[in-house]
Design a protein around this motif. Structure first.
Motif, mmCIF file in Angstrom:
data_model
loop_
_atom_site.group_PDB
_atom_site.id
_atom_site.type_symbol
_atom_site.label_atom_id
_atom_site.label_comp_id
_atom_site.label_asym_id
_atom_site.label_seq_id
_atom_site.Cartn_x
_atom_site.Cartn_y
_atom_site.Cartn_z
ATOM 1 N N HIS A 1 -0.530 9.729 5.596
ATOM 2 C CA HIS A 1 0.729 9.009 5.447
ATOM 3 C C HIS A 1 1.480 8.939 6.779
ATOM 4 O O HIS A 1 1.885 7.860 7.212
ATOM 5 C CB HIS A 1 1.589 9.700 4.384
ATOM 6 N N TYR A 2 1.654 10.108 7.420
ATOM 7 C CA TYR A 2 2.413 10.122 8.672
ATOM 8 C C TYR A 2 1.602 9.623 9.859
ATOM 9 O O TYR A 2 2.151 9.042 10.789
ATOM 10 C CB TYR A 2 2.941 11.534 8.963
ATOM 11 N N ALA B 1 2.799 5.317 7.943
ATOM 12 C CA ALA B 1 4.156 5.209 8.485
ATOM 13 C C ALA B 1 4.169 4.591 9.879
ATOM 14 O O ALA B 1 5.207 4.136 10.343
ATOM 15 C CB ALA B 1 4.803 6.598 8.524
ATOM 16 N N LEU B 2 3.011 4.584 10.538
ATOM 17 C CA LEU B 2 2.925 4.001 11.884
ATOM 18 C C LEU B 2 2.389 2.578 11.843
ATOM 19 O O LEU B 2 1.938 2.043 12.861
ATOM 20 C CB LEU B 2 2.059 4.896 12.783
ATOM 21 N N ASP C 1 -6.365 13.760 2.144
ATOM 22 C CA ASP C 1 -5.630 12.940 3.118
ATOM 23 C C ASP C 1 -5.002 13.813 4.210
ATOM 24 O O ASP C 1 -4.072 13.403 4.879
ATOM 25 C CB ASP C 1 -4.565 12.090 2.405
ATOM 26 N N THR C 2 -5.521 15.023 4.371
ATOM 27 C CA THR C 2 -5.038 15.918 5.433
ATOM 28 C C THR C 2 -5.933 15.759 6.668
ATOM 29 O O THR C 2 -7.155 15.834 6.570
ATOM 30 C CB THR C 2 -5.060 17.385 4.974
ATOM 31 N N PRO D 1 3.173 10.738 14.910
ATOM 32 C CA PRO D 1 3.843 11.142 13.661
ATOM 33 C C PRO D 1 5.155 11.912 13.898
ATOM 34 O O PRO D 1 6.057 11.862 13.040
ATOM 35 C CB PRO D 1 2.814 12.043 12.972
ATOM 36 N N SER D 2 5.283 12.584 15.042
ATOM 37 C CA SER D 2 6.533 13.320 15.287
ATOM 38 C C SER D 2 7.720 12.367 15.419
ATOM 39 O O SER D 2 8.864 12.730 15.155
ATOM 40 C CB SER D 2 6.409 14.232 16.514
ATOM 41 N N GLN D 3 7.440 11.083 15.804
ATOM 42 C CA GLN D 3 8.504 10.069 15.799
ATOM 43 C C GLN D 3 9.045 9.880 14.386
ATOM 44 O O GLN D 3 10.262 9.829 14.169
ATOM 45 C CB GLN D 3 7.965 8.710 16.250
#
Ligand SMILES: [Zn+2]
Length: 341
Positions: free
Chosen positions: A140-141, A145-146, A166-167, A175-177
């Motif tokens: 997801h991240y 999300a990107l 999904d890990t 992803p830190s954004q």
């Protein structure tokens, strides 16, 4: 006195005492003093023999007085010599604190860590915040999300390490954004530095683990000019004040427009060399204006705020700046290599 032994009568005790006191006074060492003690006060000394033989009280008292005087002189001289000995020892054995000590070999930070801290300092100086990211992420991240399309190549297990389901191990720091924008409202000025993982076969320019610096600036009225100014500042601080930056259109899913950043070659000054593949320019990494879809995804209003982002490899910066031939050297833990930096 008829019963008095000749030895007692024959000795001039006053002269003997005088002689003894002078010798004791002149004794230069404790060893000499010990010899004098034996000579004048020992069991076989004239004084001790006489004391054993003496009969009359008056002579006995005189001999005892002489013995006490000599004993006192020996004791006093002994204290003087001991004190002198102590002074000499202190003087001669004193430690010279100005002499250099024995130095132990001292380690230093790994080259990658040096570059990482340098980049952090440059952005702290521009008012950015340094935030931590997560090395283990969800798809997801890392992808959704990107703004990565469902069939994007980096979603493949051939490209990204899947831990299960999904890990994933993050393949970039982006992803830190998302985590940052979910946690706070604009303005946002952050950098996030850390390890990333990709299923790359190690060669001179690839390694399955590497470090990235991720930058994000979101505020009202941020434009492409802010992106260019910020990254030009970073490049000049890293590679020299004379460096020029060039921005070439590119494509990344989460930025629009996207720009590849190049720096003028610092080895040939633009004339052309192997480092710049004779172009005079060296590719540094990607950047761009944050896609409105990404802003909407985290609940920001693209009509209100805009921003730019970039993600660059720290190892690449290190090997470029030092002209290193092989990125694998940075992971080999070979002291002969590491001690050069
Ligand atoms: Zn060059």
């Amino acid at each position: 006195m008829p019963d008095e032994p000749d030895t007692v009568a024959a000795v001039d005790w006053e002269a003997l005492q005088h002689e003894a006191l002078a010798a004791i006074e002149a004794a230069a060492t404790l060893a000499v003093l010990d010899e004098l003690r034996v000579q004048y006060l020992g069991r076989k000394s004239a004084l001790k023999l006489a004391l054993r033989e003496v009969r009359d009280r008056e002579t006995g008292m005189a001999l005892n007085a002489a013995r006490e005087a000599i004993e006192a002189a020996v004791d006093m001289r002994q204290r003087e010599l001991e004190r002198a000995e102590l002074d000499r020892t202190i003087r001669e054995d004193k430690v010279d604190v100005t002499l250099p000590g024995r130095l132990r070999p001292r380690g230093h930070l790994h080259l990658t860590t040096q570059v990482r801290r340098e980049v952090e300092d440059i952005f702290l100086g521009m008012g950015y915040e340094v935030v931590d990211g997560r090395e283990v992420e969800t798809t997801h991240y890392l992808f959704d999300a990107l703004n990565m399309a469902p069939n994007h190549v980096t979603r493949s297990p051939l490209h990204t390490f899947y831990v299960g389901g999904d890990t994933v191990l993050r393949s970039e720091t982006s992803p830190s954004q998302i985590h940052t924008m979910e946690a706070k409202q604009p303005p946002v000025y952050i950098v996030s530095l850390g390890r990333c993982y990709r299923r790359d076969t190690p060669d001179a320019t690839h390694y399955p683990i590497f470090h990235q610096v991720e930058g994000l600036a979101i505020d009202r009225g941020i434009t492409l000019a802010d992106l260019k100014g910020t990254l030009r500042t970073l490049l000049r601080q890293l590679f020299g004040a004379d460096r020029e930056a060039k921005f070439v259109t590119h494509f990344f899913p989460f930025t629009e427009p996207s720009l590849e950043v190049l720096v003028s070659c610092f080895q040939c000054e633009g004339a052309g060399c192997s480092m710049c593949r004779h172009s005079g320019w060296i590719e540094i990494g990607g950047s761009g204006m944050v896609d409105p879809n990404v802003l909407r995804f985290v609940g920001y209003d693209p009509e209100e705020v805009s921003g730019f982002a970039f993600g660059w490899g720290l190892e690449r910066m290190a090997i470029l700046r030092h002209g290193l031939p092989d990125i694998r050297d940075l992971w080999a833990d070979d002291l002969r290599f590491l001690e050069q930096f």
